[in-house]
Structures are given as C-alpha cells and as structure tokens.
Enzyme design. Structure first.
Site, short mmCIF file in Angstrom:
data_model
loop_
_atom_site.label_atom_id
_atom_site.label_comp_id
_atom_site.label_asym_id
_atom_site.label_seq_id
_atom_site.Cartn_x
_atom_site.Cartn_y
_atom_site.Cartn_z
N ASP A 1 -17.14 -27.26 -0.48
CA ASP A 1 -17.31 -26.23 0.56
C ASP A 1 -15.94 -25.74 1.01
OD1 ASP A 1 -18.41 -24.45 2.34
OD2 ASP A 1 -19.14 -25.95 3.76
N GLY B 1 -14.86 -24.36 9.05
CA GLY B 1 -14.46 -24.42 7.65
C GLY B 1 -13.11 -25.06 7.41
#
Length: 401
Positions: free
Chosen positions: A289, A308
C-alpha cells in the site's frame, strides 16, 4: 569465473541456470557470491504512483525505481488519480506514461465506479484490454446493489474485484485505531467494524455471483476470521495485508504523521491474528500500500496529516528482520507471499529477479529513498537485508551504488 554462486529461493533448476547465464553475460555486474540470495522478482498488487494528477507526490518514473530498489519487478497501481481510470480514454492516458517512464512491469487497475464516486459503474468492457482488475481503492463501495452489479460484470469478463473495505457511516471522523492509544491521547478512533462488516457483505455477494474477489490491506482479527471461514466455504477469495500491520500495532504510535495510514495500526491481538493468518495461509499475499505524499501533507500530526506511508524500499527488509530472523515464518513463505501467490492469483508472468545480501545491516533513512515520499514508521530502525541488484525484462533496473 562465474558471477553467481548465491543461494536461489523460489526457482527450479532450469530457471536458476537461465539466471546464471544472464548474469555471466553481463559486462557490468557485481560479483554475486554465496553470501547472497537470489529471489524471484516481487509483485506488489497495491501501490499508489500518483500519476496522472498528483505528480508532486510521486510519478511513474520515481515509483517504479523505488519498486526496483526494493526487489519488485511488477506492481499494480491504484486508481485514485486525476483523471480516474474509469474509461478507455483515461486508462490509456496512464498507460502512455507507464510505457514511457516505468522501468518495471506496471499494471493499472480500472476503477469500479465512475470517478470512484460509487454511484455509477465504470465501463468495464472498454477497459478490459488495459486493466489488471477493478478497484475503487481509497473508498469502499457503499451501495450493496452497486457492488453486486460490479461483481456480476467482473464475473462475466473473468476479472477480479479488488476491494477497499470500509463502511463510511462507522468512521465518525476517526483517523487512528479506536484503541488504547486513541483513548489515552484523546484521538478519534476508527473501529474494526468499519472494515470487517463490509468484507462480510462482499463475501455474501461473491457467493451469490461466483465472482473472483480480493480484499485489500486487512488489519484486524475479525477480518482474518471471516476470510478464513469464507475460504472453507469455497468462496473464490484472496486477501492481502501489509508489512506494517504484521510488525507494528497501536502501541507503536507517536504524534507523527508517518504513523498514519488507512486502515490504521490496530491492537496487539489484531497483529497476532494477522501473523497467524499468514502462517496458516488465510492471508495470501503481502502488499505495501505504498502511498507517498508531500512533506507538508505528512507534517500535520496524527489528526491532520494525509493517510498513507511509503513501503516499497523497506518491505522485504522489514519482513526478513522481524519475521524470518525471529523464526516466525520461513524465508520460503515470505517469497511465496511476495512473489508466487500474487502472480498466480492475477495470472501474470514475470521472469524478473533480485539479488540480496541478507547479512547487511542498515538504518532506515528516508532521505536515501528513490521514492519521492519520505513518511515511513520504520525511519531510524535497524534492519537486515540489502538489495544488490534487480533485473526486469532482461534489463538491470536497479544496482547498488
């Protein structure tokens, strides 16, 4: 003198011979001795390369080189871009950049819904030749009927639905796990139900349609339990987790945006359940990810920083240091999770490979990354395993300086 005497993992004798022949044919190649290991090129089914639309965060050029530096020779890019790859025209715009700038194999996802808005299906049929699968990653598809229609379309075209599972109505403004750290520091939490309840819904829809279904970045023990049962029930389901969920939990949190990702780091029990899931095969693959942002976007603390972190250049060293060296899982199992299983599930061929010095110890310094992103929870941690060389499509795409 042969340039290769290293141990190979994940290859048969014929493949090993081809690698040896290739390396010996090179004019410029580091001496590869028996202190090194050679692995099949890793495949990451979940990365964000941010182009087109957000090239101040990352580009296909920088992202693919970061991947190569981490031993990856194939990656799948998520569709939260501008324009969203929800049509032939938009996905070809991305493909044009990939063909020009990528140094490894880069396969784009097509979005499930137009603009990733969850209101109207994207045109699956016209994107079929250009997309590896369909995903609205970054957003869960909230409408049950919409997901049902998407799965019916995917079944018709023999494509996989790749789902970010998140029930929006349960988020309540949360940004880290709803656990002990959130309580102690007065933060708004994200409950585990927001993840696993949508997985449970999608499993019922996958049963109904017979669709191939893959769950992104699972983070909690209930998700592992639900997916384990679904597999026993014969559902065509696979899933991934990420290195940070396997080696960290919310006790590692600090008031720093580099610890903020979605889904969040959860409890120790969740982490232990995820590790058990990779040991017993419930979890099929490990993805990063990889989600780079600008320094400004990640410098606003846990509450206000963007979700993130980056992960391509630390993934294997993290897994090797904290799982393999600690005798939690075998090196061979890590290679299956990073290479064999994703290639098999998504039906891709990749003859790339990477060479590693497993004895090399280093301190994680984001300033040395190839990616434009710098936010990693592993900053300043001591890790083992250094990538020496990566080869993709018979070309050296990374070599240690």
């Amino acid at each position: 003198m042969d340039k290769i005497s290293a141990k190979t993992v994940g290859f048969d004798k014929q493949q090993t011979a081809k690698i040896s022949s290739f390396l010996n044919s090179l004019d410029k190649c580091p001496q590869i001795t028996d202190e090194y290991c050679i692995f099949p090129g890793f495949t990451d089914v979940h990365v964000h390369f941010r182009e087109p639309g957000f090239s101040y965060k990352e580009t296909i050029f920088t992202g693919s080189r970061a991947a190569a530096a981490g031993g990856y020779t194939t990656v799948f890019t998520m569709p939260n871009l501008n324009p969203v790859p929800d049509s032939k025209e938009n996905i070809l715009l991305q493909k044009k950049i990939i063909d020009k700038d990528a140094c490894i194999n880069v396969y784009p996802y097509g979005s499930i819904t137009k603009g990733q808005m969850g209101e109207e299906l994207a045109d699956f049929e016209e994107m079929l030749p250009y997309t590896i699968a369909f995903s609205d990653d970054g957003r869960g598809v909230q409408n049950d009927e919409m997901m049902l229609c998407a799965m019916e379309k995917a079944k018709k075209f023999d494509k996989i639905i790749v789902a970010h599972c998140e029930v929006n109505s349960l988020l309540n403004g949360g940004y880290i796990h709803k656990g002990e750290y959130a309580k102690a520091h007065n933060h708004k939490g994200i409950c585990s139900e927001s993840e696993y309840l949508q997985i449970a819904r999608d499993i019922e829809l996958a049963k109904k349609t017979g669709c191939k279904y893959h769950v992104c970045h699972i983070s909690c023990k209930e998700s592992v339990d639900i997916i384990r049962k679904a597999k026993k029930d014969g559902v065509d389901i696979t899933c991934e987790t990420a290195p940070h969920y396997l080696v960290m939990d919310d006790s590692f949190l600090k008031e720093d945006g580099k610890f903020k990702m979605n889904p969040p780091l959860r409890s120790k029990k969740d982490r232990e359940a995820l590790v058990e899931g990779i040991i017993d095969g419930t979890i099929d693959m490990i993805a990063t990810d990889h989600a780079p942002h600008s320094k400004e976007e990640k410098s606003k603390g846990l509450e206000k920083s963007a979700f993130g972190i980056v992960g391509l250049e630390t993934a294997f060293p993290v897994l090797y240091t904290y799982l393999v060296k600690e005798n939690i899982i075998t090196l061979e199992n890590v290679i299956k999770l990073l290479s064999e299983n994703p290639k098999k599930r998504f039906n891709i061929l990749d003859n790339g490979f990477s060479v590693w010095n497993l004895n090399k110890e280093f301190i994680v310094n984001p300033e040395n990354f190839k990616t434009m992103g710098r936010a990693t929870p592993f900053e300043n941690m001591k890790l083992n395993a250094q990538c020496i060389l990566t080869v993709s499509n018979d070309k050296i795409v990374y070599s240690i300086d």
